[in-house]
Design a protein around this motif. Structure first.
Motif, PDB file in Angstrom:
ATOM      1  N   PRO A 185      39.802  42.277  22.118  1.00 32.43           N
ATOM      2  CA  PRO A 185      41.220  41.979  22.329  1.00 32.43           C
ATOM      3  C   PRO A 185      42.029  42.208  21.047  1.00 32.43           C
ATOM      4  CG  PRO A 185      39.845  40.229  23.227  1.00 32.43           C
ATOM      5  CD  PRO A 185      38.937  41.120  22.432  1.00 32.43           C
ATOM      6  N   SER A 226      46.192  37.028  29.958  1.00 32.94           N
ATOM      7  CA  SER A 226      45.209  36.870  28.890  1.00 32.94           C
ATOM      8  C   SER A 226      44.347  35.631  29.125  1.00 32.94           C
ATOM      9  CB  SER A 226      45.919  36.795  27.540  1.00 32.94           C
ATOM     10  OG  SER A 226      44.986  36.667  26.492  1.00 32.94           O
ATOM     11  N   LEU A 279      40.909  36.227  27.158  1.00 31.18           N
ATOM     12  CA  LEU A 279      41.040  37.092  25.982  1.00 31.18           C
ATOM     13  C   LEU A 279      41.502  36.320  24.756  1.00 31.18           C
ATOM     14  CD1 LEU A 279      42.750  40.216  27.624  1.00 31.18           C
ATOM     15  CD2 LEU A 279      40.321  39.828  27.183  1.00 31.18           C
ATOM     16  N   GLU A 312      44.733  43.795  25.916  1.00 30.69           N
ATOM     17  CA  GLU A 312      43.687  44.814  26.030  1.00 30.69           C
ATOM     18  C   GLU A 312      44.060  46.127  25.357  1.00 30.69           C
ATOM     19  OE1 GLU A 312      41.383  43.633  30.154  1.00 30.69           O
ATOM     20  OE2 GLU A 312      43.067  45.022  30.256  1.00 30.69           O
TER      21      GLU A 312
END
Length: 413
Positions: free
Chosen positions: A73, A211, A216, A221
């Motif tokens: 990430p 997210s 993440l 991304e």
């Protein structure tokens, strides 16, 4: 002298009543075939141009021209975004989080593509803010788990503004009750409509919420890129990836929608070629008209030759006459084709309402209506090519007329 005789007699033959009505009928059919061929060719190419334009403006206005992403990430996306904007040809950058899932509402289930976006940056890379029918992109707030849906997707789910819909994610959670699918409730705060297949399978949420769903840790991304030239997407994406620190891989619209674009281009070329053959057949029908006219006018040709007209003068007469037929047919076909091409969307909409059927369904095709774009270059190319074919079609009958022997013809009169 050549121009005077050719124009005068050729125009007179064109206006004169035919003794043989069959020749008049064939001449009319030749002109109508030419009108129909030119009309259909302009109309079809305009519609194909419209599909090409809609592909670029609508679908490629919603999907990224190119993306760059990494395995880990990206926690601070603003810094790589600034570096990407320094690459020539990049006009917009925004972060993204992508995913897939299924929405459930009122017992109805629909698979969806999930896009996590930064509302403030979305207008830089997408036409989404301009196609909201209810709500706005700014209604997406971090932590509130609000969502925007395509018009068709909302209708398929029976969802309205303010409804709560359940998202099922394609992964399971282990609890004391056993393994259960991950799910999350979302508030429907907006509906968009771009007139494309994305209306039926796309849902958009705030990037912070996306997210969290994908775990993440608050990162993203990758980056979505908007370019000033679509066809430089593969090269520009690679250039941006090399500009950024770390290892990035790239993708672009030519991989996701390139086959559709190529199919439209191929269909446009093949349909143009096939319909130009229709125009050619109609143009060369002029040959039969003029050959029969030469037979009918043999006595007139013999008299003209006796009075001093040359073979070139006789050829000019029939070239003028055939060219007039070709010019009128091409002109009428061009005018009708342009008028129909400019109004084809409204005509198809009217036909759908009157007869109760749908020509293009957004569930099957990437747009739900007939687009049309009239290009002056296409119209000129079709008109000029059609007229040239007509002139070429007059050469053989005109040559036959010039070979008529006055003595042989007058001896049998």
């Amino acid at each position: 002298m050549f121009q005077s005789i050719a124009l005068t007699v050729g125009l007179r033959y064109t206006r004169a009543q035919r003794q043989n009505h069959f020749i008049s009928f064939i001449s009319l059919i030749s002109m109508l075939g030419l009108v129909l061929g030119v009309t259909v060719l302009i109309l079809v190419l305009s519609v194909m141009n419209g599909f090409d334009q809609e592909l670029r403006q609508r679908i490629l206005g919603m999907v990224p021209h190119a993306i760059v992403q990494t395995a880990k990430p990206i926690m601070d996306w603003q810094h790589p975004a600034k570096l990407a904007m320094q690459v020539e040809g990049v006009v917009g950058v925004a972060p993204f989080v992508h995913g897939q899932g299924m929405f459930n509402n009122l017992g109805r289930v629909q698979p969806v593509l999930l896009h996590g976006i930064e509302p403030e940056a979305e207008a830089r890379v997408s036409i989404l803010p301009n196609h909201m029918t209810h709500g706005t992109v700014s209604d997406l707030k971090a932590g509130e788990f609000n969502i925007l849906m395509g018009d068709l997707l909302a209708r398929q789910l029976g969802a309205r503004l303010g409804d709560k819909v359940t998202l099922f994610l394609p992964e399971a959670s282990l609890t004391v009750a056993g393994i259960i699918p991950r799910l999350k409730r979302f508030n429907l705060v907006g509906i968009f409509k771009v007139g494309a297949e994305l209306d039926a399978n796309l849902a958009i949420m705030h990037i912070a919420d996306a997210s969290k769903l994908k775990r993440l840790g608050g990162g993203v991304e990758g980056l979505r890129l908007k370019l000033d030239d679509l066809f430089t997407a593969p090269a520009k994406a690679q250039q941006v990836a090399l500009q950024l620190p770390g290892q990035y891989w790239t993708s672009d619209w030519t991989r996701t929608h390139g086959s559709l674009f190529q199919a439209i281009q191929l269909e446009r070329r093949m349909l143009g070629l096939l319909l130009m053959l229709v125009v050619a057949v109609a143009a060369f029908n002029i040959v039969s008209t003029l050959v029969m006219l030469v037979v009918e006018k043999q006595a007139d040709i013999a008299i003209l030759r006796t009075l001093g007209a040359s073979q070139r003068d006789v050829m000019g007469i029939f070239i003028v006459q055939g060219s007039i037929i070709g010019f009128l047919g091409t002109l009428l076909g061009t005018l009708i084709g342009v008028v129909l091409a400019l109004n084809i969307t409204g005509i198809v909409d009217w036909a759908e309402q009157v007869f109760g059927f749908k020509v293009l369904s957004a569930d099957v095709y990437f747009i739900s209506y007939f687009p049309s774009q009239v290009n002056l270059e296409d119209v000129l190319l079709i008109s000029i090519s059609s007229f040239i074919l007509c002139v070429m079609a007059t050469l053989y009958p005109a040559w036959r007329a010039s070979k008529v022997e006055p003595a042989e013809v007058l001896r049998h009169e």
